[in-house]
Design a protein around this motif. Sequence first.
Motif, PDB file in Angstrom:
ATOM      1  N   ASN A 179       3.632  23.505  34.428  1.00  0.00           N
ATOM      2  CA  ASN A 179       3.788  24.852  34.212  1.00  0.00           C
ATOM      3  C   ASN A 179       3.033  25.655  35.011  1.00  0.00           C
ATOM      4  O   ASN A 179       2.567  26.832  35.002  1.00  0.00           O
TER       5      ASN A 179
ATOM      6  N   SER B  84       3.446  28.128  38.002  1.00  0.00           N
ATOM      7  CA  SER B  84       4.398  29.015  38.560  1.00  0.00           C
ATOM      8  C   SER B  84       4.470  29.347  40.006  1.00  0.00           C
ATOM      9  O   SER B  84       3.379  29.730  40.390  1.00  0.00           O
TER      10      SER B  84
ATOM     11  N   HIS C  78       7.822  28.930  32.783  1.00  0.00           N
ATOM     12  CA  HIS C  78       6.474  28.247  31.980  1.00  0.00           C
ATOM     13  C   HIS C  78       7.183  27.916  30.575  1.00  0.00           C
ATOM     14  O   HIS C  78       6.645  27.842  29.543  1.00  0.00           O
TER      15      HIS C  78
END
Length: 807
Positions: free
Chosen positions: A722, A724, A797
Amino acid sequence: MTDGGSGLTQFFPVPKPSFPQQRWQIADPERTLVDRIAIATRLSPLLAAVLANQGIESVETAQQFLAPESQSLPSPLEAFPDLASSLTLLQDAIASRHKIAICGDYDADGMTSTALLLRVLRALDAEVDYAIPSRMQEGYGINQRIVEEFAADGVKLVLTVDNGIAAYDPIARARELGLTVIITDHHDLPPQLPPANAILNPKLVPEDSPYRGLAGVGVAYVLATLLAQEQGNATLITPLLELFTLGTIADLAPLVGVNRRWLQRGLALLPHSRLAGVQSLMQVSGCVSADQALKPDAIGFRLGPRINAVGRIADPQTVIELLTTDDPDVAFARAMQCEQANQHRRQLCADIEIEAIELVETLVRQGKAPWQPEGDWVIVLVHAGWHHGVIGIVASRLVERYGLPVFIATYEDETHIRGSARGIPEFDVFAALQACHNALGRYGGHRAAGGFSLAADQLDEMRSHLRNYAHQTLQTDQLKPLVTVDAQAHFSQLNWELYEQINQLHPCGIGNPEPIFWTANVEVVEQRPVGKDKTHLKLTLSQSESDDEQTQLIKGMAWRWGTYHPLPQRLDIAYRLRENTWNQQTNLELEILGIRLPVEAQPNPQKNTPIVVAQADKGAPVVRQQVALHCPEPTVSSALLQAIKWSSLGDWPQVLKGIDGHILMYGYQRPYVSTTTLPGTVEYDRPSRPCDCLILWSLPPSWTHLRWLLSLARPQQIYIRNHSPAILPAEELKAKLKFEIAKNGDEPLNLLNLGQQWWVAPSTIVSAFREIGYPCSDFPETGLLEQELKRLQRWYHCSANRLAKLP
């Protein structure tokens, strides 16, 4: 953005280069923002564009940038968790008359840090001494020998400056011997911090903190000034600011946050320096200027090199004495030693650079040019007799010349090699050294630079690892020197008013680069090689847009470009604006940084692009333009998707150690993993064969991208972190698309390729196209671009559980 230059096969022809092949990256800021900044600040639109290019997104931020003293700073005590305890430890040591020892470093940052803390501690009547490791015999940072000697000398408190954060074993040994240790450093944090009593490192403060960019001397300055204040001797602070200024600029620290604020003060102080050593150094270097503040260039090109030269090829004690003495005679003698060391350093660099270039051109003559598609994509040079203290400088020059990562080394003895490395923006030097772990003895560094040592018989293995890493991380269009340009200017705009406005942007440097302009289709009226060995190129340039317009003439200097003489008569040029004084006359000149053959019909997106029409304006007419788009869909069986086991990635080094099979590492800024610690094999980004496990450091830009990856990799297990990517702002994305349209003409644009390049989804790109007037009627409905960008953030996410349920 635009790219100039010809193909790779013409890059630096044999027997010598005749034209510098470069890639140009020309910024395209949002014009309404530029206009607002220019009106509010009364800056030239050229400089308003520079501020916008540097990430300033509002008029208020621009005004604060131009007047950094107007910002309120948080207390350093709030930012650095261990600062209060560090002050207590030092005050107790001073009060108890305990011996304090500083362990410094041999570069300008480390030596100015050492001198700064010596000055304040001696002034506060502390019993203090220092040590600096041998560059040639020991290398960087505090070591076991220094710790043992400190303990034998009765030292009670050890203070590291510009080092220590990665020295776990020496710090642990110091604690075993009963020493109190305070680490002040600014280098990247290791996985395990040393067991010091206190650690001051800007990497431990929040990322948005104004103290985040401090160099080692900046951390020392924070500690020293607060110590002086608490001990009731605030008069010490002004001289310390001069040393902060010298070290920060010489270390190429980012000139933002408190660095920018404090440097403005320090640069104004230096011409009237209270320090005998600084006065003498300015005198011997020829940059005495009592009527105005110094510019960073004066330090970066005059004072800093003389300090660094001593650390590279002589005894650092010379610089420490220079910066701590109050005796003018001693100061002048030490300054002259710095001058002599710098002259010797310059000659060494010049000789080694000539030999290094000849080695590269020998490869070219043998058909082994490293920048060719089948080449190594990295320059590795090893030569006996080169001075290790200066080869890092030569590596930087070779990067500037060839646009490739450079690893340059010399023999310490018949069986051992020691070297330095410098990278390009797209190449992580430290990760590359990690990829060579099996072949190396010691190594260290960061993304842009590093050092290494190895046994001579491991050289071929190191070359092989570096070649593999380069081919995994670079693209062929990145194998040329990069010239980053801010704005296009006409010669008529290059006047003293613009130059004085550029001064408002100072201090310039890393994080706040000097403006680089470009001018199209100028005429080279005169050109001649100048300097020793005809190293540089002096130019007279002219520009006029029509026969009726008065010709504008201006001089220019292209440093170390003598080998390209003669240049073509017509050129596009990229440059910085400089003032030059000769025979008591001062004129504006150009420092030439880039050239390319004129682009006769360069696309102008601003003239050709329709007015932006937001989809929310239902009644507004949309300009019916056509753009060819291509977005291939993968075929992935439901059985494959259902068989995948999804998990979150926690302690990822432990996860990797538990995987006995083939691993694919994918994602934005994903790390490079040493295979020496793994039971299986590792591949990166694009799978060449099915894998047992897929590590998603970040998700691909869309579900379509992910399905393509799954169809090729066919993993049994997926771990997701996750992480970004940095999402492009809406206006920047639209500007990029305008350029792609202009560049590609009627050729279809591949949405998947663009999406992977910019880390955005195809639906986001289609939404951006629609907002600049291209209906994209063959594609499904999309939301407003800002909505699509928010949806993209949510996508990155997604949890492992949610991804496991996607069709």
